[in-house]
Design an enzyme around this catalytic site. Structure first.
Site, PDB file in Angstrom:
ATOM      1  CB  ILE A  13      -6.748   0.912   8.493  1.00  0.00           C
ATOM      2  CG1 ILE A  13      -5.934   2.167   8.158  1.00  0.00           C
ATOM      3  CG2 ILE A  13      -8.228   1.154   8.211  1.00  0.00           C
ATOM      4  CD1 ILE A  13      -5.892   2.516   6.683  1.00  0.00           C
ATOM      5  CG  LEU A  34       1.395 -11.259  14.052  1.00  0.00           C
ATOM      6  CD1 LEU A  34       1.763 -11.965  15.364  1.00  0.00           C
ATOM      7  CD2 LEU A  34       0.482 -10.061  14.334  1.00  0.00           C
ATOM      8  CG  PHE A  73      -7.595  -4.044   6.505  1.00  0.00           C
ATOM      9  CD1 PHE A  73      -7.788  -2.715   6.170  1.00  0.00           C
ATOM     10  CD2 PHE A  73      -8.536  -4.672   7.303  1.00  0.00           C
ATOM     11  CE1 PHE A  73      -8.898  -2.020   6.628  1.00  0.00           C
ATOM     12  CE2 PHE A  73      -9.646  -3.989   7.772  1.00  0.00           C
ATOM     13  CZ  PHE A  73      -9.829  -2.665   7.435  1.00  0.00           C
ATOM     14  CE1 TYR A 141      -0.581   0.321  -1.028  1.00  0.00           C
ATOM     15  CE2 TYR A 141      -0.979   2.601  -1.667  1.00  0.00           C
ATOM     16  CZ  TYR A 141      -1.322   1.480  -0.927  1.00  0.00           C
ATOM     17  OH  TYR A 141      -2.408   1.531  -0.084  1.00  0.00           O
ATOM     18  CG  ASN A 170      -3.353  11.550   3.230  1.00  0.00           C
ATOM     19  OD1 ASN A 170      -3.842  11.616   2.101  1.00  0.00           O
ATOM     20  ND2 ASN A 170      -2.058  11.595   3.452  1.00  0.00           N
ATOM     21  CG  LEU A 190       2.425  15.659   7.927  1.00  0.00           C
ATOM     22  CD1 LEU A 190       3.849  16.160   7.697  1.00  0.00           C
ATOM     23  CD2 LEU A 190       1.430  16.518   7.139  1.00  0.00           C
ATOM     24  NE  ARG A 220      -0.899  13.759  -0.212  1.00  0.00           N
ATOM     25  CZ  ARG A 220      -0.390  14.511  -1.188  1.00  0.00           C
ATOM     26  NH1 ARG A 220      -1.014  15.602  -1.612  1.00  0.00           N
ATOM     27  NH2 ARG A 220       0.749  14.177  -1.765  1.00  0.00           N
ATOM     28  NE  ARG A 281       6.632  11.563   0.249  1.00  0.00           N
ATOM     29  CZ  ARG A 281       5.846  11.199   1.271  1.00  0.00           C
ATOM     30  NH1 ARG A 281       6.381  10.686   2.366  1.00  0.00           N
ATOM     31  NH2 ARG A 281       4.551  11.358   1.201  1.00  0.00           N
ATOM     32  CG  ASP A 284       4.647  13.570  -1.939  1.00  0.00           C
ATOM     33  OD1 ASP A 284       4.126  12.441  -1.798  1.00  0.00           O
ATOM     34  OD2 ASP A 284       5.320  14.130  -1.055  1.00  0.00           O
TER      35      ASP A 284
HETATM   36  N1  UFG Z   1       5.296  14.945   4.336  1.00  0.00           N
HETATM   37  C1  UFG Z   1       6.328  15.821   4.640  1.00  0.00           C
HETATM   38  N2  UFG Z   1       7.343  15.362   5.425  1.00  0.00           N
HETATM   39  C2  UFG Z   1       7.373  14.076   5.915  1.00  0.00           C
HETATM   40  C3  UFG Z   1       6.297  13.194   5.601  1.00  0.00           C
HETATM   41  C4  UFG Z   1       5.263  13.671   4.806  1.00  0.00           C
HETATM   42  O1  UFG Z   1       6.340  16.975   4.202  1.00  0.00           O
HETATM   43  O2  UFG Z   1       8.336  13.726   6.600  1.00  0.00           O
HETATM   44  C5  UFG Z   1       4.202  15.429   3.481  1.00  0.00           C
HETATM   45  C6  UFG Z   1       4.107  14.644   2.183  1.00  0.00           C
HETATM   46  O3  UFG Z   1       4.972  15.178   1.213  1.00  0.00           O
HETATM   47  C7  UFG Z   1       2.628  14.818   1.836  1.00  0.00           C
HETATM   48  C8  UFG Z   1       1.940  14.910   3.207  1.00  0.00           C
HETATM   49  O4  UFG Z   1       2.978  15.219   4.134  1.00  0.00           O
HETATM   50  O5  UFG Z   1       2.437  16.031   1.168  1.00  0.00           O
HETATM   51  C9  UFG Z   1       1.293  13.606   3.633  1.00  0.00           C
HETATM   52  O6  UFG Z   1       2.257  12.572   3.496  1.00  0.00           O
HETATM   53  P1  UFG Z   1       2.039  11.103   4.066  1.00  0.00           P
HETATM   54  O7  UFG Z   1       3.309  10.349   3.787  1.00  0.00           O
HETATM   55  O8  UFG Z   1       1.555  11.180   5.466  1.00  0.00           O
HETATM   56  O9  UFG Z   1       0.859  10.536   3.186  1.00  0.00           O
HETATM   57  P2  UFG Z   1       0.715  10.446   1.585  1.00  0.00           P
HETATM   58  O10 UFG Z   1      -0.250  11.507   1.171  1.00  0.00           O
HETATM   59  O11 UFG Z   1       2.016  10.439   0.902  1.00  0.00           O
HETATM   60  O12 UFG Z   1       0.180   8.959   1.423  1.00  0.00           O
HETATM   61  C10 UFG Z   1      -1.153   8.606   1.666  1.00  0.00           C
HETATM   62  C11 UFG Z   1      -1.193   7.159   2.136  1.00  0.00           C
HETATM   63  C12 UFG Z   1      -0.721   6.239   1.045  1.00  0.00           C
HETATM   64  C13 UFG Z   1      -1.516   6.499  -0.210  1.00  0.00           C
HETATM   65  C14 UFG Z   1      -1.436   7.963  -0.574  1.00  0.00           C
HETATM   66  C15 UFG Z   1      -2.281   8.250  -1.773  1.00  0.00           C
HETATM   67  O13 UFG Z   1      -0.386   6.988   3.264  1.00  0.00           O
HETATM   68  O14 UFG Z   1      -0.892   4.887   1.420  1.00  0.00           O
HETATM   69  O15 UFG Z   1      -1.885   8.765   0.499  1.00  0.00           O
HETATM   70  O16 UFG Z   1      -1.572   9.126  -2.570  1.00  0.00           O
HETATM   71  F1  UFG Z   1      -1.041   5.770  -1.230  1.00  0.00           F
END
Ligand code: UFG
Length: 322
Positions: A13, A34, A73, A141, A170, A190, A220, A281, A284
């Site tokens: 970001i 880095l 950041f 976190y 997201n 994702l 999301r 997971r 979540d």
């Molecule tokens: N997902 C899968 N398979 C994967 C990866 C993700 O099904 O291999 C699902 C997750 O369960 C979730 C969705 O895809 O339902 C999005 O997952 P991400 O890991 O892409 O993102 P998150 O929603 O878990 O996390 C984001 C930010 C975090 C922040 C969070 C707030 O990346 O930094 O939102 O809850 F903390």
């Protein structure tokens, strides 16, 4: 033009925000150690390789470069990792922020845009989520971001530090024209993992299809990283014009399920995504959707590139670049 210091500006970001800032004429300096970011993601002349814990280097930059405001950041961002290594997260994210704030105070810089997260809300049953929802982080976190938000609140009240806290939902997408995109290692998000499944043929696991949502997968709010970058610029302008401290969600207000994102990836790329359904997971929440009315009304921000197809098209172009 105002001079902006961006910590963690070589990250995902951060680098998109630096690009937008420079495109819009802001003088921008980056401090990044880095450890996660990529030097190639920022112009070489803007990059100072260093840590936010290095107080003397920060003071030298803040004073020497006559910095007007900071966008912060630099932090660890992986929810799962934070549950395994909480101490490292509290040290890096909380102590690191305190070190930066101390250097800013010493240098007389009193404007900050802070990178916060929807993770401060945790597993709540409200949708869409407004900013005045109580803090209830579900992992270390999120707690690190709550702690820094609280510090910023009190520094505003007692020490004249003006800050805007942006709670991202997201972040996704890319700016392929600028050579910028998502390059986390390890990747946990994702959309890049859906691409990886296409490119390797190894199925992605969808984490659970038994959530209380219409298709059983998590919902999301996906926001294009360039729209997110522009929220930082709106926040900076607000502070530079003498605006008061505030907190804003940054999302589209539209919830999309994991299966809807998968279907859109297949539609945009014209490729099948090999996938299997696995267990949930841990940690979540079923649904996380922003109420971003406040940001739209107060700062005139609005997303312009956050339709799911635009997001996926940009991310896929970056992913498959030559
Ligand atoms: N997902 C899968 N398979 C994967 C990866 C993700 O099904 O291999 C699902 C997750 O369960 C979730 C969705 O895809 O339902 C999005 O997952 P991400 O890991 O892409 O993102 P998150 O929603 O878990 O996390 C984001 C930010 C975090 C922040 C969070 C707030 O990346 O930094 O939102 O809850 F903390």
């Amino acid at each position: 033009m105002p001079r902006i210091l961006v910590t963690g500006g070589a990250g995902y970001i951060g680098s998109h925000t630096v690009h937008q800032l420079r495109t819009q004429g802001f003088d921008t300096i980056v401090v990044d150690d880095l450890s996660k970011g990529h030097a190639a993601s920022v112009p070489a002349e803007a990059l100072h390789v260093g840590s936010i814990f290095d107080r003397s280097q920060l003071i030298e930059i803040l004073c020497g470069e006559r910095i007007d405001a900071v966008v912060h950041f630099a932090a660890f961002i992986a929810v799962g990792e934070s549950t395994r290594e909480p101490q490292r997260y509290f040290h890096n994210n909380v102590s690191g922020s305190l070190a930066l704030l101390s250097a800013m105070s010493e240098a007389g810089v009193n404007k900050l845009v802070f990178s916060s997260t929807a993770a401060v809300y945790g597993n709540i049953d409200v949708s869409p989520i407004p900013e005045d929802t109580r803090y209830d982080p579900a992992n270390p976190y999120g707690e690190t971001k709550v702690m820094v938000e609280r510090v910023l609140h009190w520094l505003d009240q007692c020490a004249g530090l003006r800050s805007v806290r942006l709670r991202y939902f997201n972040a996704c997408g890319a700016n392929p024209d600028a050579g910028l995109g998502e390059r986390h290692d390890p990747e946990t998000h994702l959309i890049p993992l859906l691409f990886r499944a296409i490119l390797t043929g190894k199925p992605i696991t969808l984490f659970g299809d038994d959530y209380p949502t219409p298709d059983g997968t998590c919902i999301r709010d996906y926001i294009h990283v360039d729209d997110l970058a522009n929220a930082h610029i709106a926040a900076l302008k607000h502070l530079l014009e003498g605006g008061s401290s505030d907190v804003f969600n940054v999302g589209t207000g539209e919830g999309l399920s994991v299966k809807e994102v998968l279907a859109a990836v297949e539609r945009v790329t014209g490729r099948k995504v090999p996938h299997v359904i696995g267990p949930r997971r841990e940690g979540d929440p079923a649904r996380l959707v922003a109420d971003s009315t406040k940001l739209r009304r107060a700062l005139g921000w609005q997303p312009v590139r956050s339709t799911l197809d635009d997001i996926i098209r940009d991310a896929w172009t970056f992913e498959t670049r030559a």
